[in-house]
Design an enzyme around this catalytic site. Structure first.
Site, PDB file in Angstrom:
ATOM      1  N   ARG A 121       0.887  -1.224   0.053  1.00 52.62           N
ATOM      2  CA  ARG A 121      -0.169   0.109   0.177  1.00 52.62           C
ATOM      3  C   ARG A 121       0.945   1.348  -0.026  1.00 52.62           C
ATOM      4  NH1 ARG A 121      -3.165  -3.190   3.753  1.00 52.62           N
ATOM      5  NH2 ARG A 121      -5.015  -3.963   2.347  1.00 52.62           N
ATOM      6  N   LYS A 143       2.502  11.388 -11.641  1.00 49.35           N
ATOM      7  CA  LYS A 143       1.626  10.541 -12.380  1.00 49.35           C
ATOM      8  C   LYS A 143       2.425   9.107 -12.512  1.00 49.35           C
ATOM      9  CE  LYS A 143      -1.330  13.400 -14.935  1.00 49.35           C
ATOM     10  NZ  LYS A 143      -1.692  13.819 -16.466  1.00 49.35           N
ATOM     11  N   GLU A 185       8.735  18.597 -25.297  1.00 51.12           N
ATOM     12  CA  GLU A 185       8.113  18.963 -24.099  1.00 51.12           C
ATOM     13  C   GLU A 185       8.503  20.099 -23.520  1.00 51.12           C
ATOM     14  OE1 GLU A 185       5.485  17.178 -23.111  1.00 51.12           O
ATOM     15  OE2 GLU A 185       5.582  15.400 -23.853  1.00 51.12           O
ATOM     16  N   LYS A 227       6.617  23.052 -14.494  1.00 44.46           N
ATOM     17  CA  LYS A 227       5.667  21.967 -14.199  1.00 44.46           C
ATOM     18  C   LYS A 227       5.337  21.896 -12.666  1.00 44.46           C
ATOM     19  CE  LYS A 227       4.389  17.296 -14.600  1.00 44.46           C
ATOM     20  NZ  LYS A 227       4.499  15.905 -15.445  1.00 44.46           N
ATOM     21  N   GLU A 237      -5.038  16.956 -11.416  1.00 44.40           N
ATOM     22  CA  GLU A 237      -5.472  17.155 -12.779  1.00 44.40           C
ATOM     23  C   GLU A 237      -7.079  17.527 -12.981  1.00 44.40           C
ATOM     24  OE1 GLU A 237      -3.431  15.719 -16.220  1.00 44.40           O
ATOM     25  OE2 GLU A 237      -5.398  15.536 -17.078  1.00 44.40           O
ATOM     26  N   ARG A 241      -3.934  21.810 -14.554  1.00 43.26           N
ATOM     27  CA  ARG A 241      -2.823  20.792 -15.011  1.00 43.26           C
ATOM     28  C   ARG A 241      -3.292  20.161 -16.368  1.00 43.26           C
ATOM     29  NH1 ARG A 241      -0.023  15.951 -11.332  1.00 43.26           N
ATOM     30  NH2 ARG A 241       1.305  15.141 -13.116  1.00 43.26           N
ATOM     31  N   ASN A 245      -1.287  19.135 -21.166  1.00 42.65           N
ATOM     32  CA  ASN A 245      -1.218  18.158 -22.312  1.00 42.65           C
ATOM     33  C   ASN A 245      -1.369  18.959 -23.523  1.00 42.65           C
ATOM     34  OD1 ASN A 245      -1.378  15.510 -20.729  1.00 42.65           O
ATOM     35  ND2 ASN A 245      -3.581  16.575 -20.048  1.00 42.65           N
ATOM     36  N   HIS A 248      -1.274  16.911 -26.990  1.00 35.62           N
ATOM     37  CA  HIS A 248      -1.259  15.382 -26.612  1.00 35.62           C
ATOM     38  C   HIS A 248      -2.683  14.821 -27.289  1.00 35.62           C
ATOM     39  CE1 HIS A 248       2.108  16.455 -24.076  1.00 35.62           C
ATOM     40  NE2 HIS A 248       1.986  15.256 -23.612  1.00 35.62           N
ATOM     41  N   HIS A 252      -1.533  11.762 -29.385  1.00 43.46           N
ATOM     42  CA  HIS A 252      -1.936  10.392 -28.864  1.00 43.46           C
ATOM     43  C   HIS A 252      -2.498   9.810 -30.145  1.00 43.46           C
ATOM     44  CE1 HIS A 252      -1.638  10.892 -24.336  1.00 43.46           C
ATOM     45  NE2 HIS A 252      -0.447  10.517 -24.768  1.00 43.46           N
ATOM     46  N   HIS A 265       6.829   9.746 -28.504  1.00 44.73           N
ATOM     47  CA  HIS A 265       5.848  10.381 -27.876  1.00 44.73           C
ATOM     48  C   HIS A 265       5.983  11.882 -28.225  1.00 44.73           C
ATOM     49  CE1 HIS A 265       3.153  11.706 -24.774  1.00 44.73           C
ATOM     50  NE2 HIS A 265       3.792  12.550 -24.286  1.00 44.73           N
TER      51      HIS A 265
HETATM   52  P1  NAD Z   1      11.958   5.652 -22.427  1.00 44.70           P
HETATM   53  O1  NAD Z   1      11.948   5.462 -20.915  1.00 44.70           O
HETATM   54  O2  NAD Z   1      11.571   4.254 -23.085  1.00 44.70           O
HETATM   55  O3  NAD Z   1      13.553   5.867 -22.641  1.00 44.70           O
HETATM   56  C1  NAD Z   1      13.948   5.952 -24.036  1.00 44.70           C
HETATM   57  C2  NAD Z   1      15.281   5.111 -24.306  1.00 44.70           C
HETATM   58  O4  NAD Z   1      16.342   5.652 -23.874  1.00 44.70           O
HETATM   59  C3  NAD Z   1      15.152   3.545 -23.706  1.00 44.70           C
HETATM   60  O5  NAD Z   1      15.712   2.546 -24.671  1.00 44.70           O
HETATM   61  C4  NAD Z   1      16.081   3.907 -22.551  1.00 44.70           C
HETATM   62  O6  NAD Z   1      16.640   2.849 -22.089  1.00 44.70           O
HETATM   63  C5  NAD Z   1      17.055   4.904 -23.188  1.00 44.70           C
HETATM   64  N1  NAD Z   1      17.953   5.678 -22.231  1.00 44.70           N
HETATM   65  C6  NAD Z   1      17.342   6.225 -20.914  1.00 44.70           C
HETATM   66  N2  NAD Z   1      18.007   7.000 -20.609  1.00 44.70           N
HETATM   67  C7  NAD Z   1      19.477   7.066 -21.293  1.00 44.70           C
HETATM   68  C8  NAD Z   1      20.643   7.678 -21.488  1.00 44.70           C
HETATM   69  N3  NAD Z   1      20.925   8.478 -20.193  1.00 44.70           N
HETATM   70  N4  NAD Z   1      21.493   7.315 -22.049  1.00 44.70           N
HETATM   71  C9  NAD Z   1      21.217   6.296 -23.268  1.00 44.70           C
HETATM   72  N5  NAD Z   1      19.725   5.782 -23.330  1.00 44.70           N
HETATM   73  C10 NAD Z   1      19.057   5.997 -22.400  1.00 44.70           C
HETATM   74  O7  NAD Z   1      11.369   6.733 -22.947  1.00 44.70           O
HETATM   75  P2  NAD Z   1      10.918   8.284 -22.208  1.00 44.70           P
HETATM   76  O8  NAD Z   1      10.772   9.269 -23.379  1.00 44.70           O
HETATM   77  O9  NAD Z   1      11.920   8.894 -21.305  1.00 44.70           O
HETATM   78  O10 NAD Z   1       9.569   8.003 -21.396  1.00 44.70           O
HETATM   79  C11 NAD Z   1       8.384   7.734 -22.267  1.00 44.70           C
HETATM   80  C12 NAD Z   1       7.534   7.342 -21.216  1.00 44.70           C
HETATM   81  O11 NAD Z   1       7.083   8.168 -20.147  1.00 44.70           O
HETATM   82  C13 NAD Z   1       6.259   6.804 -21.742  1.00 44.70           C
HETATM   83  O12 NAD Z   1       5.586   5.609 -21.263  1.00 44.70           O
HETATM   84  C14 NAD Z   1       4.969   7.833 -21.239  1.00 44.70           C
HETATM   85  O13 NAD Z   1       3.931   7.462 -21.269  1.00 44.70           O
HETATM   86  C15 NAD Z   1       5.791   8.084 -20.111  1.00 44.70           C
HETATM   87  N6  NAD Z   1       5.241   9.644 -19.507  1.00 44.70           N
HETATM   88  C16 NAD Z   1       4.997   9.707 -18.380  1.00 44.70           C
HETATM   89  C17 NAD Z   1       4.701  11.318 -17.873  1.00 44.70           C
HETATM   90  C18 NAD Z   1       3.985  11.208 -16.510  1.00 44.70           C
HETATM   91  O14 NAD Z   1       3.823  12.352 -15.927  1.00 44.70           O
HETATM   92  N7  NAD Z   1       4.361  10.206 -15.654  1.00 44.70           N
HETATM   93  C19 NAD Z   1       4.769  12.142 -18.779  1.00 44.70           C
HETATM   94  C20 NAD Z   1       5.077  12.109 -20.049  1.00 44.70           C
HETATM   95  C21 NAD Z   1       5.657  10.810 -20.432  1.00 44.70           C
HETATM   96  N1  GLY Z   2       2.508  14.852 -18.362  1.00 41.11           N
HETATM   97  C1  GLY Z   2       1.478  15.548 -18.015  1.00 41.11           C
HETATM   98  C2  GLY Z   2       1.297  15.701 -16.468  1.00 41.11           C
HETATM   99  O1  GLY Z   2       2.037  15.311 -15.930  1.00 41.11           O
HETATM  100  O2  GLY Z   2       0.345  16.115 -15.885  1.00 41.11           O
END
Ligand code: NAD
Ligand code: GLY
Length: 358
Positions: A121, A143, A185, A227, A237, A241, A245, A248, A252, A265
């Site tokens: 939990r 998130k 972003e 942010k 949100e 917030r 998006n 987005h 998406h 993305h």
């Molecule tokens: P990712 O985590 O897949 O990383 C991209 C690639 O880069 C991967 O292959 C990873 O292993 C590699 N990598 C990471 N750091 C590295 C480094 N320093 N050097 C070399 N390679 C490296 O992709 P991302 O773009 O970081 O994240 C995308 C994800 O984030 C999605 O699942 C999306 O839904 C999520 N997201 C979440 C939020 C949130 O608010 N929680 C916001 C935006 C996106």
């Molecule tokens: N990435 C959008 C949010 O965190 O609300």
């Protein structure tokens, strides 16, 4: 090293932003009284590059450290992988007084965060984001979640970390496509909240393209500050917030129609922000000059700005599944000039998109 506080009452936490600060993670965690028994969740790509320095610093700060490696890729952001993380935690007798550390991009951060939110939990967790996207967006704001076969991020929770540790030097090893995806972003923050920052990005585009450490540290700091400010005003949100998006809803749809992974993305958000700006211009919410500035900046970094060739019907049917749809009505975040944005219900969106997609 700069510090930003995300002010959420008892859930407040610091974000450290600096160069070569991975080795100070141990002392940072002492500052927030983080548990002594911890597990790092990472993948082979990031683990190979950065895990040793993190482990050394944690051990030097008196911590007992386990490493949980999960496969690299969005396709592994699933309940199955989550179960593997729980299995290791149970096997290694993690209790409520232990902590989780996410080391990687947004995939690792979202998944480890959700594991922390749900294991027993809720146990404390920390984000060490290593992609630009995760440093400016996903590691801040709480998130967390995993994908479901029916859609992205459908299973999740709002769960804030205890600390976010951002080392911009980690971006040196990031592939170019991942890096510029994160820049989309960063540009988004200028469009939704800060025209001065947008101008700064225009003026420093060359340094950013070259990954200048100083320019990056500044861009990451302003992005996190914006942010943090939005999240402080609307953690779950229910209101403002939603402006995070921008681009987005259409983005998406682009990701879904093209097939996950084909368009990244941030690339999809780039296309979506241009669509949003063009809709804004039609509604006289921004000028043609604003649209041009947005397109010019995105194009400079080789980000795509033109939607792939799918029909208006296809786009609209995917967009109808957007989380901002309320009572069946699609709403879009639209920019007002550059530096401000709001949620709008757009009349005759089908006609508007039809004209823009020709
Ligand atoms: P990712 O985590 O897949 O990383 C991209 C690639 O880069 C991967 O292959 C990873 O292993 C590699 N990598 C990471 N750091 C590295 C480094 N320093 N050097 C070399 N390679 C490296 O992709 P991302 O773009 O970081 O994240 C995308 C994800 O984030 C999605 O699942 C999306 O839904 C999520 N997201 C979440 C939020 C949130 O608010 N929680 C916001 C935006 C996106
Ligand atoms: N990435 C959008 C949010 O965190 O609300």
């Amino acid at each position: 090293m700069k510090q930003i506080i995300v002010g959420l009452g008892e859930r407040s936490y610091p974000i450290w932003i600096g160069e070569r600060i991975l080795a100070s993670i141990g002392s940072a965690l002492n500052d927030v009284a983080f548990p002594k028994k911890v597990a790092i969740v990472t993948n082979p790509t990031v683990g190979e590059l950065y895990c040793d320095q993190i482990v050394d610093s944690l051990v030097a700060s008196g911590r007992q450290v386990s490493v949980i490696r999960v496969p690299d890729g969005e396709e592994y952001k699933t309940i199955d992988t989550l179960e593997n993380i729980y299995d290791v935690l149970i096997e290694r007798k993690f209790d409520r007084y232990c902590g989780l550390i996410a080391l990687g991009g947004g995939v690792i951060g979202d998944m480890a965060g959700f594991a922390a939110a749900t294991f027993l939990r809720g146990i404390p967790f920390v984000q060490i984001p290593t992609t630009l996207l995760s440093q400016v967006d996903s590691s801040v704001g709480g998130k967390t979640g995993v994908n479901h076969p029916q859609g992205k991020n459908l299973i999740g929770a709002f769960y804030q970390p205890k600390h976010v540790h951002i080392d911009v030097m980690a971006l040196e090893t990031l592939p170019k496509r991942e890096y510029v995806s994160g820049l989309a972003e960063v540009i988004k923050y200028g469009i939704i909240r800060d025209v001065e920052f947008f101008r700064w990005l225009e003026d420093h585009r060359e340094l950013l393209a070259d990954r200048s450490t100083d320019a990056l540290a500044y861009a990451v700091m302003i992005s996190c500050q914006i942010k943090a400010n939005v999240v402080e005003n609307d953690e779950k949100e229910q209101g403002v917030r939603v402006i995070l998006n921008l681009g987005h809803t259409f983005g998406h749809a682009v990701e879904t129609l093209a097939g996950y992974g084909v368009i990244k993305h941030g690339e999809a958000v780039s296309i979506g922000m241009v669509m949003a700006a063009q809709v804004s211009a039609r509604l006289n919410l921004c000028s043609a000059e604003d649209v041009k500035r947005i397109i010019d900046l995105l194009t400079y970094f080789d980000l795509p700005v033109t939607p792939p060739d799918f029909s208006v019907t296809d786009y609209l049917s995917v967009m109808q599944r957007d989380k901002k749809v309320k009572d069946g009505v699609l709403r879009l975040v639209l920019n007002h000039g550059i530096g401000s944005a709001e949620l709008h219900q757009v009349e005759s969106l089908d006609e508007c998109l039809g004209e823009l997609l020709i």
